[in-house]
Design a protein around this motif. Structure first.
Motif, PDB file in Angstrom:
ATOM      1  N   ALA A 287      42.142  10.950   7.054  1.00 29.36           N
ATOM      2  CA  ALA A 287      41.852  12.062   6.141  1.00 29.36           C
ATOM      3  C   ALA A 287      41.049  11.597   4.943  1.00 29.36           C
ATOM      4  O   ALA A 287      40.257  12.365   4.384  1.00 29.36           O
ATOM      5  CB  ALA A 287      43.165  12.700   5.680  1.00 29.36           C
ATOM      6  N   ALA A 288      41.259  10.348   4.517  1.00 24.44           N
ATOM      7  CA  ALA A 288      40.526   9.801   3.369  1.00 24.44           C
ATOM      8  C   ALA A 288      40.742   8.294   3.337  1.00 24.44           C
ATOM      9  O   ALA A 288      41.684   7.767   3.945  1.00 24.44           O
ATOM     10  CB  ALA A 288      41.007  10.429   2.064  1.00 24.44           C
ATOM     11  N   TRP A 289      39.855   7.593   2.641  1.00 26.51           N
ATOM     12  CA  TRP A 289      40.007   6.172   2.377  1.00 26.51           C
ATOM     13  C   TRP A 289      40.064   5.964   0.873  1.00 26.51           C
ATOM     14  O   TRP A 289      39.281   6.556   0.130  1.00 26.51           O
ATOM     15  CB  TRP A 289      38.843   5.367   2.971  1.00 26.51           C
ATOM     16  N   LEU A 290      40.985   5.113   0.418  1.00 30.17           N
ATOM     17  CA  LEU A 290      41.170   4.836  -1.002  1.00 30.17           C
ATOM     18  C   LEU A 290      40.999   3.340  -1.259  1.00 30.17           C
ATOM     19  O   LEU A 290      41.243   2.512  -0.376  1.00 30.17           O
ATOM     20  CB  LEU A 290      42.558   5.286  -1.454  1.00 30.17           C
ATOM     21  N   ASN A 291      40.575   3.011  -2.470  1.00 30.24           N
ATOM     22  CA  ASN A 291      40.341   1.616  -2.872  1.00 30.24           C
ATOM     23  C   ASN A 291      39.189   0.968  -2.115  1.00 30.24           C
ATOM     24  O   ASN A 291      39.106  -0.260  -2.046  1.00 30.24           O
ATOM     25  CB  ASN A 291      41.600   0.754  -2.680  1.00 30.24           C
ATOM     26  N   ILE A 292      38.303   1.775  -1.546  1.00 29.62           N
ATOM     27  CA  ILE A 292      37.135   1.234  -0.846  1.00 29.62           C
ATOM     28  C   ILE A 292      36.076   2.320  -0.798  1.00 29.62           C
ATOM     29  O   ILE A 292      36.392   3.513  -0.815  1.00 29.62           O
ATOM     30  CB  ILE A 292      37.509   0.752   0.578  1.00 29.62           C
ATOM     31  N   ASP A 293      34.806   1.903  -0.767  1.00 30.27           N
ATOM     32  CA  ASP A 293      33.713   2.871  -0.887  1.00 30.27           C
ATOM     33  C   ASP A 293      33.213   3.395   0.452  1.00 30.27           C
ATOM     34  O   ASP A 293      32.290   4.204   0.497  1.00 30.27           O
ATOM     35  CB  ASP A 293      32.549   2.267  -1.671  1.00 30.27           C
TER      36      ASP A 293
ATOM     37  N   HIS B 276      44.683  -3.312  -2.106  1.00 34.57           N
ATOM     38  CA  HIS B 276      43.945  -3.341  -0.851  1.00 34.57           C
ATOM     39  C   HIS B 276      43.575  -1.919  -0.413  1.00 34.57           C
ATOM     40  O   HIS B 276      44.106  -0.933  -0.944  1.00 34.57           O
ATOM     41  CB  HIS B 276      44.751  -4.049   0.251  1.00 34.57           C
ATOM     42  N   PRO B 277      42.671  -1.759   0.541  1.00 37.74           N
ATOM     43  CA  PRO B 277      42.298  -0.415   1.014  1.00 37.74           C
ATOM     44  C   PRO B 277      43.482   0.302   1.646  1.00 37.74           C
ATOM     45  O   PRO B 277      44.361  -0.323   2.260  1.00 37.74           O
ATOM     46  CB  PRO B 277      41.216  -0.697   2.068  1.00 37.74           C
ATOM     47  N   VAL B 278      43.498   1.607   1.482  1.00 37.58           N
ATOM     48  CA  VAL B 278      44.533   2.452   2.090  1.00 37.58           C
ATOM     49  C   VAL B 278      43.856   3.627   2.774  1.00 37.58           C
ATOM     50  O   VAL B 278      43.003   4.295   2.183  1.00 37.58           O
ATOM     51  CB  VAL B 278      45.545   2.967   1.043  1.00 37.58           C
ATOM     52  N   VAL B 279      44.229   3.863   4.028  1.00 42.63           N
ATOM     53  CA  VAL B 279      43.735   5.009   4.768  1.00 42.63           C
ATOM     54  C   VAL B 279      44.818   6.087   4.733  1.00 42.63           C
ATOM     55  O   VAL B 279      45.996   5.806   4.959  1.00 42.63           O
ATOM     56  CB  VAL B 279      43.356   4.634   6.222  1.00 42.63           C
ATOM     57  N   VAL B 280      44.424   7.302   4.385  1.00 36.74           N
ATOM     58  CA  VAL B 280      45.367   8.419   4.284  1.00 36.74           C
ATOM     59  C   VAL B 280      45.491   9.067   5.656  1.00 36.74           C
ATOM     60  O   VAL B 280      44.525   9.612   6.198  1.00 36.74           O
ATOM     61  CB  VAL B 280      44.896   9.434   3.229  1.00 36.74           C
TER      62      VAL B 280
ATOM     63  N   PRO C 283      35.645  -4.290  -2.059  1.00 38.78           N
ATOM     64  CA  PRO C 283      35.691  -4.046  -3.504  1.00 38.78           C
ATOM     65  C   PRO C 283      37.119  -4.050  -4.022  1.00 38.78           C
ATOM     66  O   PRO C 283      38.058  -3.685  -3.320  1.00 38.78           O
ATOM     67  CB  PRO C 283      35.050  -2.652  -3.652  1.00 38.78           C
ATOM     68  N   GLN C 284      37.272  -4.506  -5.278  1.00 37.50           N
ATOM     69  CA  GLN C 284      38.576  -4.536  -5.903  1.00 37.50           C
ATOM     70  C   GLN C 284      38.924  -3.155  -6.454  1.00 37.50           C
ATOM     71  O   GLN C 284      38.053  -2.384  -6.842  1.00 37.50           O
ATOM     72  CB  GLN C 284      38.602  -5.558  -7.049  1.00 37.50           C
ATOM     73  N   ALA C 285      40.231  -2.858  -6.498  1.00 34.90           N
ATOM     74  CA  ALA C 285      40.683  -1.563  -7.012  1.00 34.90           C
ATOM     75  C   ALA C 285      40.420  -1.467  -8.503  1.00 34.90           C
ATOM     76  O   ALA C 285      40.508  -2.456  -9.237  1.00 34.90           O
ATOM     77  CB  ALA C 285      42.172  -1.393  -6.741  1.00 34.90           C
ATOM     78  N   ALA C 286      40.069  -0.272  -8.959  1.00 39.63           N
ATOM     79  CA  ALA C 286      39.842  -0.044 -10.376  1.00 39.63           C
ATOM     80  C   ALA C 286      41.173  -0.022 -11.126  1.00 39.63           C
ATOM     81  O   ALA C 286      42.205   0.356 -10.581  1.00 39.63           O
ATOM     82  CB  ALA C 286      39.106   1.277 -10.584  1.00 39.63           C
TER      83      ALA C 286
END
Length: 635
Positions: free
Chosen positions: A18-24, A98-102, A166-169
């Motif tokens: 549904a979405a990806w977080l902590n990554i572009d 780290h990246p998280v996939v929703v 990429p590192q998390a903001a």
């Protein structure tokens, strides 16, 4: 999926995300080739999932230069957890970089045949599954398994250069960051500034007059300036001291407000591996995520969210008073009843009100009678909602705080972003206070009757009038900027064998399910080919209901004995199921035994294997279900 056949299965892709977080950009299995990948199936309501996050964080730091990628797969339980912004807030609160996939529709969950939270999946650099392991991993065995995968891939030439991600903001900074709980006493307001790993002491106007903890993450006793906390939550004031339940340090601490010194009074600082039983010395008893604390006379009541229990801290002794360790909503005698992640407490006389988050309910513990009852919630762990009016099922969604007032018990209906209040007789639920809250998790009642609210994702404290009709923010001033970083670097885990860490998926022998009521689960352990379980050799079996523990209870939870000789050993577990429909459950079984060469009986090896045992609970099931469990030797 990893089974005893040795067949390699390719990992499914993430196309349904549904979405990806902590990554572009979205990641794919193809892009991850050449890396050892760990998928962490989690949901942020789950305290066991919270226990896994620090283990993964430390693992990532140790392998910062290795081609190792950790990806969270957030498969929500509650409706409130499906929103990507809520997931991102939880990630920032718990330091997930780290990246998280929703995976809100749980399609990735289904593709990997995951059945419970948390579950780790390890993918080899060639894109095939190396392990599927439910439950909280042993850090040493996880480290050994990951290192073995890296070594094997390096030897086969399948590793590539570490994938740069990429590192998390950083989360937005202010006087508060994800405040957890709030307490009051002697004209002061105490706020667990959980995201900053400290506690603020405020006067009635909101001016900061003291700070407990430097902001560095960890567990360190000493002066307020040098002390360190790790996600402090519950607070309780008594006789010039503030008591702190530090959820991630797994400890209870006493802050002497006169001497300005922090001292541990319960817990070892390490995550307990088992539920509390009986009573024992407080400082040497390992605890599991103490989430709230309340004063009752000379004692302290502690909500142990991680072991689904309530305990009393009496002087230097800690004693179990409610919850047998199962995650369920079962009323009755305290130590025979069951709770589901108790996370908020409020004491009124000899009655303790409990925000029982995973049952989406409010429980009532009578300390005089030692009995536990339900004010709302359940009957199952998946019965939640958002309702007002006469009490019925599905009124709340993952509440994290309660507060007893003269007008009735106020509850923080956390995942509905609301406050609600029970009528004085407890028979109805009404709206209370402001709209527009963001996952409130802490409540405190002032002498005026006003209610203070820790609005966690709003990074603020809200003051609500006693009648709930007016409210406003507490303006916090003069709070110092917290330090950033770690108080003490974590020690690497001890060396351990990787064999037996991952679990094989084993179906029942007869393909049938378990009927309602009392039944039996028969386990047939078999030695590897050419080996035997020699007569008199020790064996043990530890079992955990990893899915639907509210409906299935298995005893004994730990069995041991001596082998009777030959190639197999029978273990019988007694089960009690309370389902009235067809439901999927699952057991995790860890077996330890000694396998000896059938010809050279002096050549013996210790064996430790873990198994996933899918178990269907069927309305028309059988009274007995059996599993054949082939043991394997260490690699």
């Amino acid at each position: 999926m990893c089974t005893s056949t040795g067949v390699r299965i390719h990992a499914p892709d993430f196309a349904s995300a549904a979405a990806w977080l902590n990554i572009d950009h979205p990641l794919s299995i193809a892009e991850l080739r050449g890396q050892v990948v760990i998928l962490d199936f989690w949901t942020y309501c789950c305290v066991n999932c919270m226990h896994v996050l620090p283990i993964l964080r430390d693992l990532e730091e140790r392998h910062a230069q290795d081609p190792l990628v950790v990806i969270g797969v957030h498969s929500a339980k509650f409706d409130g957890e499906k929103d990507a912004e809520h997931v991102l807030s939880a990630m920032r609160r718990y330091g997930v970089s780290h990246p998280v996939v929703v995976d809100s529709d749980m399609r990735i969950w289904s593709a990997y045949a995951v059945r419970s939270w948390p579950t780790l999946v390890v993918i080899r650099p060639d894109g095939t599954l190396a392990a599927v392991a439910p439950g909280e991993p042993d850090p040493a065995m996880l480290e050994s398994f990951v290192q073995a995968q890296l070594d094997e891939a390096r030897a086969h030439g399948t590793l590539q250069k570490k994938l740069a991600l990429p590192q998390a903001a950083e989360a937005s900074d202010g006087p508060l960051l994800y405040p957890g709980k709030v307490a009051c006493g002697e004209g002061r307001i105490f706020v667990a500034d959980s995201g900053h790993h400290r506690v603020l002491v405020l006067d009635e106007t909101g001016a900061c007059i003291d700070t407990i903890g430097s902001g560095l993450r960890g567990l360190r006793e000493g002066t307020f300036r040098e002390a360190a906390l790790d996600d402090p939550q519950g607070l309780a004031f008594k006789d010039g001291a503030l008591f702190i339940a530090d959820a991630r340090a797994h400890a209870v601490l006493r802050a002497d407000l006169r001497e300005r010194r922090l001292t541990r009074i319960a817990g070892t600082g390490e995550l307990g591996r088992a539920a509390l039983t009986g009573k024992g010395p407080a400082l040497s008893t390992a605890l599991r995520s103490p989430w709230d604390i309340a004063v009752h006379g000379e004692d302290l009541v502690i909500a142990l969210a991680g072991s689904h229990q309530l305990a009393l801290l009496r002087g230097e002794t800690i004693e179990l008073v409610a919850g047998d360790g199962r995650e369920a909503q079962i009323d009755g005698k305290g130590t025979q009843a069951a709770l589901a992640q108790p996370s908020g407490l409020s004491v009124a006389g000899d009655v303790v009100y409990v925000a029982d988050s995973e049952s989406s309910g409010v429980r009532v513990l009578d300390l005089r009678e030692g009995s536990l009852s339900s004010l709302a919630g359940g009957p199952g762990l998946f019965d939640f909602g958002d309702k007002l009016g006469a009490i019925e099922s599905g009124m709340l969604q993952h509440p994290l705080a309660v507060a007893a007032t003269a007008q009735g018990v106020v509850v923080a209906d956390t995942y509905n972003d609301k406050l609600k209040r029970f009528s004085p007789d407890g028979k109805t639920l009404e709206a209370f206070g402001p709209q527009g809250l963001s996952q409130p998790a802490g409540l405190c009642v002032l002498p005026s009757g006003e209610v203070l609210v820790a609005d966690t994702n709003g990074h603020r404290v809200v003051r609500v009038a006693a009648d709930g009709k007016s409210f406003g923010d507490v303006t916090i001033t003069f709070a110092p900027k917290p330090q950033r970083g770690v108080a003490l670097a974590p020690s690497p885990p001890p060396k351990a064998s990787a064999a037996g860490w991952f679990t094989a998926l084993v179906e029942s022998r007869n393909g049938k399910g378990l009927a309602q009521g009392d039944g039996r689960i028969v386990l047939e352990l078999s030695a590897p080919d050419g080996f035997e379980l020699s007569s008199g050799s020790p064996w043990s079996a530890a079992v955990e209901v990893s899915r639907r523990s509210d409906l299935l209870h298995v005893t004994p939870e730990f069995a041991k004995g001596e082998a009777t000789g030959g190639g197999s050993q029978t273990v019988v577990l007694h089960a009690s199921a309370s389902h009235d429909a067809d439901i999927d459950s699952e057991l995790i079984l860890t077996v330890r035994a000694v396998a000896c060469d059938a010809r050279n009986h002096s050549a013996c090896w210790p064996v430790q294997n873990s198994f996933r045992l899918p178990l269907r609970l069927l309305a028309n099931g059988q009274a007995e279900v059996g599993f054949a469990l082939p043991l394997t030797l260490p690699q």
